[in-house]
Design an enzyme around this catalytic site. Structure first.
Site, PDB file in Angstrom:
ATOM      1  N   CYS A   1      -2.910   0.762   9.883  1.00 25.98           N
ATOM      2  CA  CYS A   1      -3.754   0.027   9.297  1.00 25.98           C
ATOM      3  C   CYS A   1      -4.800  -0.362  10.451  1.00 25.98           C
ATOM      4  O   CYS A   1      -5.641  -0.876  10.371  1.00 25.98           O
ATOM      5  CB  CYS A   1      -3.449  -1.228   8.532  1.00 25.98           C
TER       6      CYS A   1
ATOM      7  N   HIS B   1       0.818  -1.267   0.045  1.00 26.42           N
ATOM      8  CA  HIS B   1       0.024  -0.196   0.130  1.00 26.42           C
ATOM      9  C   HIS B   1       0.897   1.392  -0.151  1.00 26.42           C
ATOM     10  O   HIS B   1       2.016   1.270   0.562  1.00 26.42           O
ATOM     11  CB  HIS B   1      -1.025   0.097   1.254  1.00 26.42           C
TER      12      HIS B   1
HETATM   13  C1  CIR Z   1      -3.511  -7.547   3.905  1.00 28.23           C
HETATM   14  O1  CIR Z   1      -2.746  -7.976   3.201  1.00 28.23           O
HETATM   15  O2  CIR Z   1      -4.530  -6.878   3.653  1.00 28.23           O
HETATM   16  C2  CIR Z   1      -3.283  -7.415   5.497  1.00 28.23           C
HETATM   17  N1  CIR Z   1      -2.603  -8.689   6.067  1.00 28.23           N
HETATM   18  C3  CIR Z   1      -2.432  -6.335   5.929  1.00 28.23           C
HETATM   19  C4  CIR Z   1      -3.252  -4.914   5.650  1.00 28.23           C
HETATM   20  C5  CIR Z   1      -2.232  -3.804   5.909  1.00 28.23           C
HETATM   21  N2  CIR Z   1      -3.164  -2.589   5.889  1.00 28.23           N
HETATM   22  C6  CIR Z   1      -2.614  -1.369   5.833  1.00 28.23           C
HETATM   23  O3  CIR Z   1      -1.302  -1.133   5.792  1.00 28.23           O
HETATM   24  N3  CIR Z   1      -3.651  -0.320   5.762  1.00 28.23           N
END
Ligand code: CIR
Length: 267
Positions: A255, A168
């Protein structure tokens, strides 16, 4: 002037489920320990409270292993909630699960129209612009659908080309104040933050880039001493938080919460 980009009254968090062991990761470094994840998550929520947040804590959702990464299914801006469409199949349903909660909190709510995808982790907001990174999760159709919604709130939307191996946009960047961004050297080198002052993370400390400015403190993932020193030297109030378990799932600090102000709080 109120800095909407880092002055907040509220945060919304969802506790990690036991199923967090099945969470998505690009490289398998082992599954997170649900109890330790929950403990680190509690430290995180306490830190937000200490910084002035009223934290709403949602119960775990076992059917969605990544649902503690609550930043991805929504965007909250200027008292408005936008329910997004996370761009990976196992996470798409998190948006519908979150929507009733947001309806209870926000006087105004929109669904991202159309069939495109946007993950909240690809959205970096300053006081005036909303930068959206194209990624494996966020596509042009999603960005085009988001544009009028944020323009109606007085922001410019700017598309950013995130290098292909970055999950991201905010995996490798965060806002430190209205003019300053913390970013990895690799992301900064793309020029996407030209016009901002950029502080780069130190060598071998890329994971520090996913920080959060919440009112006065900057929350930084623990174990990145040279980046912490840089921020301290630049005058930021650095608070380090453990992220060992989120890191196993390519997650960091941003996140794990949606951060926002509600009418009656900051305006
Ligand atoms: C994913 O791959 O969607 C989750 N394991 C990690 C999401 C991390 N989200 C973020 O940095 N906003």
């Amino acid at each position: 002037m109120i800095n909407h980009s880092f002055r907040f009254t509220h945060a919304l968090c969802r506790r990690p489920a036991r199923s967090v062991t099945q969470g998505l990761r690009a490289v398998d470094m082992g599954a997170p320990d649900p109890d330790l994840f929950d403990a680190e998550h509690s430290v995180y929520m306490d830190a937000l409270r200490h910084a002035g947040a009223m934290v709403t804590v949602l119960e775990p959702l076992e059917e969605f292993p990544d649902s503690c990464f609550i930043e991805d299914p929504a965007l909250c801006l200027k008292g408005v909630a936008i329910v997004l469409r996370p761009g990976t199949p196992t996470r798409l349903g998190e948006a519908a699960a979150l929507k009733p909660v947001l309806e209870g909190l926000f006087p105004e709510l929109h669904d991202l129209p159309g069939t495109g995808f946007v993950d909240g982790g690809d959205i970096l907001c300053s006081d005036t612009e909303v930068m959206v990174g194209l990624s494996a999760r966020t596509d042009r159709a999603g960005v085009d659908a988001l544009r009028p919604l944020v323009e109606d709130l007085g922001y410019k939307l700017r598309l950013v080309e995130t290098p292909a191996d970055i999950l991201h946009l905010k995996t490798e960047s965060s806002l430190l104040d209205a003019e300053t961004i913390l970013a990895t050297p690799k992301l900064a080198a793309t020029g996407c933050f030209n016009g901002y002052r950029v502080i780069e993370t130190a060598e071998l400390e890329n994971a520090a880039a996913n920080a959060i400015r919440f009112n006065d403190p900057v929350f930084l993932s623990a174990g990145h001493p040279r980046t912490a020193e840089r921020l301290d030297a630049a005058g930021y109030q650095v608070v380090e938080l453990p992220t060992t378990q989120a890191a196993l799932l390519d997650g960091g600090l941003s996140c794990l919460s949606l951060r926002f102000s509600l009418p009656g709080g900051l305006t």
